[in-house]
Design a protein around this motif. Structure first.
Motif: not given
Lengths: 410, 476
Positions: B369, B372-373, B376, B384
């Motif tokens: 998680r 991904v953060v 981005n 994503l």
């Protein structure tokens, strides 16, 4: 080689594995026994779903990072009317909607999703989880999941049972991807084609038609859209369920006697397990050790049942063990023992174990003392065709199990 | 094992195991026909590289097997030859996958030998059309060998599980087996008997009615399920005839005897299908190879370093027990049970394997998680946006995490070895290099390692044997 749960977990580390203990199985069985279903297939379907739901819910509760509460959709009371005709359970977690769909075949060769969960607007969900249950070995696993988009792109519709079929390779095996996605991205709005509405007269006619034949699933009797708009409506679905039950004309079900003759063919009814199976799969976890008990070694078939005397917070569970040895004279030699449940060394004191004749006379009885590992009745013989009962009593709670030895062996 | 260098060899030799006085030896054996064919191909285009030939063969194979109907094979000698060339080419991937599986699955009570894993791998490599089913040839950069390796690894794993299921099913009664079958298995079994699809549909309908209407007498275990009695057969037959009508299938209604025969044929097909040891390849989880996305191109290029950087930064933020667990798991390759053994003293919540499993899963989830953060934020232009994106990056992310953990472990080992030599020098003992360790040396090195690992991992190593094996593997 039979792979143990630990081994399987390590072979497929990305999948979610949950152990299912005999107690959990028994609990789900009792829950579904207390509900009504129109036929045996529906009841089995309800049992699998109930077990799967209980285990998954328990797992979610133990997950500290998930703040929202898991809720059954639309409500717990609606489940029997759904499980009577469709496989799967819809849950909501905050904004996220997910459907868990169990199956109990040993190979997970494909994921079959009932069309209802995908094409009925209110039933459609964001995620569909494929759950594979192994009742005998005592575990379930989430083999992977697919979102609705994926099902629409890759799913092949099998019209013979109205399911969308996905290959295992079309699923995302790691549930973590789903958790991360739902945490980071807002839930997508689902675009589902609306269903036609049924007129009142149509509904009446369909309900009448569908409640005629109740020994198998009614889903193929109508074109999908009619069927779907009927059961999408909570009231109509309840009505259908009630009508089917009325047709079945069920009086509250009498608990039936356990047929010991089936045991001799190695067939055990629900609630009962072969001791060989239990010892085979869970040797380490069970407190009882039959090997210390020479008296049981010459017994040819042993069956075991967990009995919940849960009248107080301790939730007293005990294990009733019945061993059978066929004799030459068509009679069967029977040994009955009572053990403490898993993890306990002693039986609760003042626990009574009794043998009762069909006419209700107590033939023999034993009572546990303060530190008994087990208690047992004196060996007795029962002729085929006759029945007997075993009664377990603690304080004012008493549980009776009826047994019968049918003479129709073979 | 000797690596193959020559292009002709790479497409025409096969690995074989030989027992030389108890000593396992592997040799490359040439298939003369393939060798001649490959030689002539290479002569016709001496400049072409290995990658070119693989893609060339694969392309021709895909033309032979149109995507959908891989069931009906038109056997031509040319196709057969192409398959063999590809299979020869995949030998290294097979032995790699076999060795990797062997290392990974050492904990299984039933041990498979490397040769067995290799054999399973080759049975898959023998069917390159299946193996490369979802491989996208149109992408110039897609890594063919990497794809094959992952596919073979997953195939071996599924095959082992499948063998486990089949072993259990041997004990099933006829109707117990029938009840345990899945729709797809029955489809394959009947197809292998040569039935056409409309016949199969009818058999499957009969089976479907059986599966639904013949509920085990409320037993939990259907292994020894008896055949249905007359009344039950009647019910199944009625169900079958009704559905035939509902589904508008062009077939006449049947009687109980017919249903019984149909079920028997299903049983027979299922039994034969298993004993033939036919490999139901559809079961294997092939990795899908979706259309190229921006992300793929990024990862292929220099961005890999950046990925690695993000992962190591995020790793440092993982709470202490999580870091240790990940290091043990991915860096030292301990099994989850072993991790429990090592960690349970300090962390009572990690007694059992399933607890370790759960904690590991939680830590990787949070890492994924945060990854991904973070990604981005750094690259809003390539952000994503949904789970499809996450699923695609997951593999690269996991590779980075694994190599990060391994690097951590290797760097301690180096440091410890270096310090060990230092102290030995001071003590006037012979200097130990990792290259020439005597028995003595190995022991003292291991001791030093253990003591240091305890300090570094901050846990007491109560089962030194665990580590010795793993460290031994790494040093080798």
């Amino acid at each position: 080689m039979i792979l143990s749960l630990n081994e399987l977990m390590a072979v497929y580390p990305e999948q979610l594995w949950i152990e299912i203990e005999p107690e959990a199985r028994e609990k789900a069985w009792q829950q579904t026994q207390n509900q009504k279903y129109s036929n045996a297939a529906s009841r089995w379907n309800a049992y699998l779903n109930c077990l799967c739901l209980n285990s998954f819910t328990r797992w979610i509760k133990e997950e500290p990072d998930l703040q929202e509460t898991l809720r059954v959709w639309p409500a717990e009371a609606s489940l029997p009317s759904i499980w009577d005709v469709v496989n799967g359970t819809k849950l909501t977690l905050g904004e996220t909607e997910l459907v868990i769909i169990p199956n109990d075949k040993s190979a997970f060769a494909e994921f079959r999703i009932p069309q209802e969960w995908v094409d009925i607007p209110s039933w459609a969900s964001h995620y569909y989880l494929a759950v594979n249950l192994n009742l005998e070995a005592g575990w379930m696993r989430v083999c992977g999941y697919a979102n609705r988009e994926r099902i629409q792109q890759r799913g092949r519709c099998d019209r013979t049972d109205r399911t969308y079929v996905l290959e295992p390779e079309d699923l995302i095996a790691d549930l973590n991807v789903m958790w991360v996605a739902r945490e980071l991205f807002p839930a997508k709005k689902l675009a589902v084609k609306p269903l036609p509405t049924l007129s009142k007269a149509q509904t009446e006619k369909i309900l009448e038609q569908l409640s005629q034949q109740i020994d198998y699933s009614p889903i193929l009797a109508l074109p999908f859209e009619q069927w779907a708009s009927l059961i999408a409506n909570d009231k109509n679905r309840q009505k259908l369920y009630q009508l089917r039950l009325a047709k079945q004309n069920i009086a509250p079900k009498q608990p039936t006697a356990t047929n010991l003759s089936l045991w001799l063919q190695n067939i055990f009814e629900a609630g009962w397990q072969s001791v060989d199976t239990i010892l085979g799969t869970q040797r380490e976890t069970l407190a009882f050790q039959f090997r210390t008990n020479a008296a049981l070694n010459d017994v040819s078939v042993k069956g075991l049942k967990l009995i919940d005397l849960g009248m107080d917070l301790k939730g007293n569970t005990v294990m009733l063990l019945v061993g059978l040895t066929p004799e030459i004279d068509e009679k069967v030699n029977i040994r009955v023992q009572l053990y403490p449940a898993k993890g306990e060394s002693y039986l609760p004191p003042n626990l009574k174990l009794g043998l009762i004749s069909p006419s209700g006379v107590t033939l023999q009885e034993v009572e546990s003392r303060s530190q008994d590992n087990y208690i047992q009745l004196k060996r007795f013989k029962s002729p085929t065709g006759k029945g007997f009962s075993i009664q377990v009593t603690l304080g004012d709670v008493s549980i009776k199990e009826d047994f019968v030895l049918s003479s129709l062996i073979g | 094992m000797k690596q193959r260098e020559d292009i002709v060899q790479k497409f025409s030799t096969f690995l074989s195991f030989r027992d030389d006085d108890g000593d396992q030896k592997t040799t490359w054996q040439a298939d003369l026909q393939l060798e001649r064919h490959m030689k002539s191909l290479v002569d016709s285009d001496p400049e072409a590289k290995e990658e070119f030939w693989t893609r060339h063969f694969l392309k021709r194979l895909k033309e032979e097997y149109p995507q959908e109907s891989s069931q009906s094979m038109q056997f031509s000698t040319a196709t057969f030859k192409i398959e063999k060339h590809l299979c020869a080419y995949l030998q290294e991937a097979c032995i790699w996958a076999a060795q990797k599986t062997y290392q990974k699955f050492k904990f299984l009570r039933h041990k498979y030998a490397i040769e067995e894993y290799f054999q399973i791998a080759c049975s898959f490599a023998n069917l390159p059309a299946k193996l490369f089913k979802s491989f996208n040839l149109d992408r110039p950069h897609s890594n063919l060998e990497g794809y094959a390796k992952t596919a073979i690894l997953r195939f071996i794993r599924d095959k082992i599980y499948q063998q486990d299921i089949e072993a259990k099913r041997l004990k099933f009664s006829e109707h117990g087996l029938l009840k345990d079958l899945s729709n797809k298995e029955l489809q394959e079994a009947l197809a292998s008997k040569g039935f056409n699809q409309s016949q199969i549909d009818l058999y499957k309908l009969a089976w479907q009615c059986f599966d639904e209407l013949y509920q085990m007498k409320q037993t939990f275990n259907n292994q020894s399920l008896a055949p249905p009695n007359q009344a039950e057969l009647q019910q199944i037959t009625a169900g079958y005839n009704r559905r035939l009508k509902n589904l508008n299938l062009p077939a006449p209604p049947v009687k109980e005897e017919n249903i019984n025969t149909m079920l028997q044929i299903c049983i027979q097909a299922a039994r034969d299908y298993r004993t033939k040891n036919f490999l139901p390849l559809e079961h294997c989880e092939t990795i899908s190879d979706p259309a190229p996305t921006l992300w793929d191109t990024i990862v292929q290029e220099e961005e890999r370093d950046e990925l690695q950087l993000i992962v190591s930064k995020l790793f440092d933020a993982v709470p202490e027990p999580g870091q240790t667990m990940l290091k043990l798991w991915l860096g030292l390759n301990l099994t989850q049970t072993e991790i429990a053994t090592v960690m349970k003293n300090k962390y009572p919540e990690l007694q059992k394997q399933y607890q370790v499993h759960r904690h590991l899963s939680r830590h990787t989830r949070n890492l994924l998680r945060d990854f991904v953060v973070e990604w981005n934020q750094i690259h809003p232009e390539f952000s994503l946006n949904d789970e499809g994106d996450i699923a695609r990056v997951k593999e690269s992310f996991e590779e980075c995490l694994e190599s990060h953990c391994q690097r951590l472990v290797y760097s301690w080992l180096e440091r410890i070895v270096a310090e060990g030599s230092q102290s030995e020098k001071r003590d006037n003992k012979p200097v130990l290099g990792v290259d020439n360790l005597g028995k003595e040396g190995k022991r003292s090195l291991n001791d030093t390692l253990l003591i240091n690992l305890e300090t570094i991992l901050n846990i007491s190593v109560n089962s030194p044997n665990l580590f010795q094996n793993r460290i031994g593997n790494i040093i080798k």
